[in-house]
Design a protein around this motif. Structure first.
Motif, PDB file in Angstrom:
ATOM      1  N   HIS A   1      -9.011   0.182   4.242  1.00  0.00           N
ATOM      2  CA  HIS A   1      -8.816  -1.222   3.879  1.00  0.00           C
ATOM      3  C   HIS A   1      -7.798  -1.947   4.751  1.00  0.00           C
ATOM      4  O   HIS A   1      -7.613  -3.149   4.576  1.00  0.00           O
ATOM      5  CB  HIS A   1      -8.359  -1.317   2.421  1.00  0.00           C
ATOM      6  N   ALA A   2      -7.108  -1.253   5.659  1.00  0.00           N
ATOM      7  CA  ALA A   2      -6.049  -1.891   6.450  1.00  0.00           C
ATOM      8  C   ALA A   2      -6.118  -1.390   7.893  1.00  0.00           C
ATOM      9  O   ALA A   2      -6.911  -0.510   8.232  1.00  0.00           O
ATOM     10  CB  ALA A   2      -4.683  -1.613   5.836  1.00  0.00           C
ATOM     11  N   LYS A   3      -5.249  -1.964   8.731  1.00  0.00           N
ATOM     12  CA  LYS A   3      -5.175  -1.578  10.144  1.00  0.00           C
ATOM     13  C   LYS A   3      -3.715  -1.386  10.539  1.00  0.00           C
ATOM     14  O   LYS A   3      -2.839  -2.097  10.040  1.00  0.00           O
ATOM     15  CB  LYS A   3      -5.807  -2.652  11.032  1.00  0.00           C
ATOM     16  N   PRO A   4      -3.439  -0.452  11.441  1.00  0.00           N
ATOM     17  CA  PRO A   4      -2.057  -0.285  11.919  1.00  0.00           C
ATOM     18  C   PRO A   4      -1.553  -1.552  12.579  1.00  0.00           C
ATOM     19  O   PRO A   4      -2.295  -2.269  13.248  1.00  0.00           O
ATOM     20  CB  PRO A   4      -2.172   0.869  12.925  1.00  0.00           C
ATOM     21  N   GLY A   5      -0.275  -1.829  12.363  1.00  0.00           N
ATOM     22  CA  GLY A   5       0.345  -2.997  12.967  1.00  0.00           C
ATOM     23  C   GLY A   5       0.398  -4.204  12.054  1.00  0.00           C
ATOM     24  O   GLY A   5       1.089  -5.174  12.375  1.00  0.00           O
ATOM     25  N   GLN A   6      -0.299  -4.161  10.932  1.00  0.00           N
ATOM     26  CA  GLN A   6      -0.270  -5.311  10.039  1.00  0.00           C
ATOM     27  C   GLN A   6       0.849  -5.166   9.007  1.00  0.00           C
ATOM     28  O   GLN A   6       1.263  -4.058   8.674  1.00  0.00           O
ATOM     29  CB  GLN A   6      -1.615  -5.488   9.336  1.00  0.00           C
ATOM     30  N   GLN A   7       1.308  -6.312   8.522  1.00  0.00           N
ATOM     31  CA  GLN A   7       2.309  -6.312   7.461  1.00  0.00           C
ATOM     32  C   GLN A   7       1.609  -6.109   6.124  1.00  0.00           C
ATOM     33  O   GLN A   7       0.549  -6.683   5.874  1.00  0.00           O
ATOM     34  CB  GLN A   7       3.094  -7.622   7.462  1.00  0.00           C
ATOM     35  N   VAL A   8       2.211  -5.284   5.288  1.00  0.00           N
ATOM     36  CA  VAL A   8       1.604  -4.969   3.994  1.00  0.00           C
ATOM     37  C   VAL A   8       2.611  -5.242   2.887  1.00  0.00           C
ATOM     38  O   VAL A   8       3.824  -5.165   3.090  1.00  0.00           O
ATOM     39  CB  VAL A   8       1.132  -3.497   3.939  1.00  0.00           C
ATOM     40  N   ALA A   9       2.078  -5.553   1.708  1.00  0.00           N
ATOM     41  CA  ALA A   9       2.914  -5.765   0.533  1.00  0.00           C
ATOM     42  C   ALA A   9       3.020  -4.466  -0.246  1.00  0.00           C
ATOM     43  O   ALA A   9       2.188  -3.569  -0.110  1.00  0.00           O
ATOM     44  CB  ALA A   9       2.320  -6.858  -0.345  1.00  0.00           C
ATOM     45  N   GLN A  10       4.042  -4.359  -1.070  1.00  0.00           N
ATOM     46  CA  GLN A  10       4.219  -3.167  -1.894  1.00  0.00           C
ATOM     47  C   GLN A  10       3.022  -2.994  -2.821  1.00  0.00           C
ATOM     48  O   GLN A  10       2.591  -3.920  -3.500  1.00  0.00           O
ATOM     49  CB  GLN A  10       5.499  -3.261  -2.706  1.00  0.00           C
ATOM     50  N   GLY A  11       2.456  -1.796  -2.841  1.00  0.00           N
ATOM     51  CA  GLY A  11       1.306  -1.503  -3.687  1.00  0.00           C
ATOM     52  C   GLY A  11      -0.022  -1.897  -3.097  1.00  0.00           C
ATOM     53  O   GLY A  11      -1.068  -1.656  -3.726  1.00  0.00           O
ATOM     54  N   GLU A  12      -0.036  -2.494  -1.923  1.00  0.00           N
ATOM     55  CA  GLU A  12      -1.304  -2.906  -1.310  1.00  0.00           C
ATOM     56  C   GLU A  12      -2.152  -1.680  -0.960  1.00  0.00           C
ATOM     57  O   GLU A  12      -1.656  -0.702  -0.429  1.00  0.00           O
ATOM     58  CB  GLU A  12      -1.031  -3.744  -0.065  1.00  0.00           C
ATOM     59  N   LEU A  13      -3.463  -1.751  -1.262  1.00  0.00           N
ATOM     60  CA  LEU A  13      -4.375  -0.641  -1.017  1.00  0.00           C
ATOM     61  C   LEU A  13      -4.625  -0.500   0.479  1.00  0.00           C
ATOM     62  O   LEU A  13      -5.032  -1.462   1.152  1.00  0.00           O
ATOM     63  CB  LEU A  13      -5.693  -0.873  -1.755  1.00  0.00           C
ATOM     64  N   LEU A  14      -4.374   0.709   1.006  1.00  0.00           N
ATOM     65  CA  LEU A  14      -4.537   0.964   2.437  1.00  0.00           C
ATOM     66  C   LEU A  14      -5.851   1.691   2.731  1.00  0.00           C
ATOM     67  O   LEU A  14      -6.563   1.314   3.646  1.00  0.00           O
ATOM     68  CB  LEU A  14      -3.356   1.791   2.955  1.00  0.00           C
ATOM     69  N   LEU A  15      -6.151   2.725   1.977  1.00  0.00           N
ATOM     70  CA  LEU A  15      -7.408   3.455   2.135  1.00  0.00           C
ATOM     71  C   LEU A  15      -7.712   4.242   0.871  1.00  0.00           C
ATOM     72  O   LEU A  15      -6.854   4.416   0.013  1.00  0.00           O
ATOM     73  CB  LEU A  15      -7.378   4.375   3.364  1.00  0.00           C
ATOM     74  N   GLU A  16      -8.957   4.710   0.766  1.00  0.00           N
ATOM     75  CA  GLU A  16      -9.396   5.514  -0.367  1.00  0.00           C
ATOM     76  C   GLU A  16      -9.904   6.856   0.134  1.00  0.00           C
ATOM     77  O   GLU A  16     -10.570   6.925   1.173  1.00  0.00           O
ATOM     78  CB  GLU A  16     -10.507   4.805  -1.139  1.00  0.00           C
ATOM     79  N   LEU A  17      -9.577   7.914  -0.620  1.00  0.00           N
ATOM     80  CA  LEU A  17     -10.069   9.249  -0.331  1.00  0.00           C
ATOM     81  C   LEU A  17     -11.185   9.610  -1.303  1.00  0.00           C
ATOM     82  O   LEU A  17     -11.276   9.075  -2.408  1.00  0.00           O
ATOM     83  CB  LEU A  17      -8.929  10.271  -0.444  1.00  0.00           C
ATOM     84  N   ASP A  18     -12.039  10.534  -0.887  1.00  0.00           N
ATOM     85  CA  ASP A  18     -13.098  11.031  -1.765  1.00  0.00           C
ATOM     86  C   ASP A  18     -12.456  11.745  -2.960  1.00  0.00           C
ATOM     87  O   ASP A  18     -11.689  12.703  -2.782  1.00  0.00           O
ATOM     88  CB  ASP A  18     -13.992  11.989  -0.979  1.00  0.00           C
ATOM     89  N   ASP A  19     -12.771  11.298  -4.190  1.00  0.00           N
ATOM     90  CA  ASP A  19     -12.127  11.839  -5.386  1.00  0.00           C
ATOM     91  C   ASP A  19     -13.071  12.626  -6.285  1.00  0.00           C
ATOM     92  O   ASP A  19     -12.736  12.929  -7.437  1.00  0.00           O
ATOM     93  CB  ASP A  19     -11.490  10.710  -6.196  1.00  0.00           C
ATOM     94  N   ARG A  20     -14.272  12.984  -5.791  1.00  0.00           N
ATOM     95  CA  ARG A  20     -15.238  13.656  -6.665  1.00  0.00           C
ATOM     96  C   ARG A  20     -14.741  15.013  -7.149  1.00  0.00           C
ATOM     97  O   ARG A  20     -14.879  15.348  -8.331  1.00  0.00           O
ATOM     98  CB  ARG A  20     -16.574  13.806  -5.920  1.00  0.00           C
ATOM     99  N   ASP A  21     -14.171  15.812  -6.268  1.00  0.00           N
ATOM    100  CA  ASP A  21     -13.684  17.140  -6.683  1.00  0.00           C
ATOM    101  C   ASP A  21     -12.570  17.015  -7.718  1.00  0.00           C
ATOM    102  O   ASP A  21     -12.506  17.793  -8.681  1.00  0.00           O
ATOM    103  CB  ASP A  21     -13.183  17.911  -5.462  1.00  0.00           C
ATOM    104  N   ILE A  22     -11.686  16.038  -7.517  1.00  0.00           N
ATOM    105  CA  ILE A  22     -10.585  15.853  -8.464  1.00  0.00           C
ATOM    106  C   ILE A  22     -11.120  15.413  -9.817  1.00  0.00           C
ATOM    107  O   ILE A  22     -10.661  15.886 -10.874  1.00  0.00           O
ATOM    108  CB  ILE A  22      -9.569  14.838  -7.912  1.00  0.00           C
TER     109      ILE A  22
END
Length: 415
Positions: free
Chosen positions: A88-109
């Motif tokens: 959801h994001a790119k290196p070099g950008q400013q981000v806010a606290q709690g902002e979603l950066l990426l999602e991992l596969d959660d099926r096994d969990i």
């Protein structure tokens, strides 16, 4: 007979002799000037830098290579082996606290979480079943005890009657003994039933405690899985600059692998690296001059890292102005660590003519001529260098690069 020479002729010959002598003298001067030009090379004044020896204060410094780093930086690691589902994001950008950066596969969990929740439900059902069983056994034993109590009362009454009849000789001794034994048997049976109630309660309580302990373990495992599930949605830990991020969707990641790095904006320090030869001169709190593109920034040594790697030691420098707009993450800077201060000593401007401290050859300039001399130099701060011996206040010294004239004893300075 001899005849006297004409005075005009004599005067002309005298003039010719004077002119020849003058030409000869001029030729000798020209030859000497040419030889001097060959034997004593010259240098244009515009091509050299000359500094005047003077009184001043100088700091003795140790030079180090520095890199600008954020004061606060946090790394987000993978909670387990997985793959990148969505970025959801790119290196070099400013981000806010709690902002979603990426999602991992959660099926096994999620599967593991569902399995634990099922086990938890089984344990809760087991605890409830044990409670029902305990209640049923308690009722059964209570009923048995009530019947035994009645039998005991009946046996005691019969025993008392036989005792009275025995006194009258109406009951034999054997019947009296049988009645007495029957009373004791009922008492023993009653005591055993009451003890069985206590034993059943203890056994059931142990089973319930074990089931509750397993339930607590499952609750902790479920909480851990829920935390892992939440960590599959990688968020910025605080507001800042996203400096590193895994960007390829579908890429596999291992447990603990770096997923993202967030750095605090406009709040920097310097990590300096220098030879461990100077380690004995370093101490926390020492003044530091940080230079970049001619700009000098003040700072102090905060921490000297204890580990020495490849003959180098590292230290962290806190800047007096950590929010300086000139600073950028990973910017390379020159670091001068002040190890001592010298007051009211002879100093020169630092230049390429000098290489550290100690005895060194230099050219002193006077009357258009630079003559080689040996100077004893002390420490410096990159701007000034101390002159311990070899020159006096007011003398002028070439401080620019003189390696091209290293073999000469003197130089002419031409305008």
């Amino acid at each position: 007979m001899d005849q006297a020479l004409d005075p005009v002729f004599l005067q002309r010959r005298r003039r010719i002799r004077l002119l020849a002598g003058a030409l000869l003298f001029a030729g000798l001067l020209g030859t000497g000037w040419g030889v001097n030009r060959v034997l004593r090379p010259s240098v244009d004044a515009a091509d050299i830098v000359v500094s005047t020896v003077r009184r001043g204060d100088v700091a003795q410094t140790v030079n180090a290579a520095g890199v600008v780093i954020p004061v606060h930086e946090e790394v987000v690691a993978s909670p387990g082996a997985s793959r990148v589902a969505k970025v959801h994001a790119k290196p070099g950008q400013q981000v806010a606290q709690g902002e979603l950066l990426l999602e991992l596969d959660d099926r096994d969990i999620r599967l593991a979480l569902e399995s634990l929740q099922e086990q938890l439900a089984q344990q809760e059902n087991r605890i409830a079943t044990l409670a029902v069983e305990l209640e049923q056994k308690h009722k059964q034993l209570t009923s048995s005890i009530e019947l035994l109590e009645l039998d005991l009362l009946s046996a005691r009454a019969r025993h008392e009657r036989n005792q009275k009849l025995r006194q009258s000789g109406l009951v034999s001794g054997e019947d009296l003994l049988a009645a007495d034994l029957n009373v004791k048997r009922n008492e023993i049976q009653l005591r055993q039933q009451r003890e069985q109630i206590v034993d059943n309660r203890r056994a059931t309580a142990g089973s319930v405690a074990a089931a509750r302990l397993q339930k607590d373990i499952l609750n902790k495992q479920i909480a851990q899985q829920e935390r892992l599930l939440a960590q599959t949605r990688v968020r910025a830990p605080f507001a800042g600059m996203l400096t590193t991020l895994v960007q390829e969707e579908g890429a596999s990641v291992g447990a603990g692998q770096l997923l993202a790095r967030v750095s605090e904006l406009n709040n920097y320090r310097v990590e300096a690296t220098l030879s461990d030869f100077h380690a004995r001169l370093l101490a926390p709190g020492q003044q530091v001059h940080v230079e970049q593109n001619g700009e000098r920034m003040a700072g102090r040594v905060h921490t000297i890292l204890p580990e020495i790697q490849n003959g180098t030691v590292k230290l962290l420098v806190d800047l007096a102005q950590p929010h300086n707009p000139l600073l950028r993450n990973k910017m390379r800077v020159d670091v001068n660590i002040v190890t001592a201060q010298r007051k009211n000593v002879l100093v020169l401007d630092a230049g390429a003519a000098f290489n550290g401290s100690g005895r060194q050859d230099a050219f002193l300039v006077a009357d258009g001529v630079a003559r080689k001399a040996t100077l004893e130099l002390g420490g410096g701060d990159g701007k000034l260098i101390e002159v311990v011996a070899g020159a006096r206040a007011g003398e002028r010294v070439i401080v620019s690069d003189t390696r091209a004239y290293a073999q000469q004893d003197s130089l002419r300075i031409s305008d």
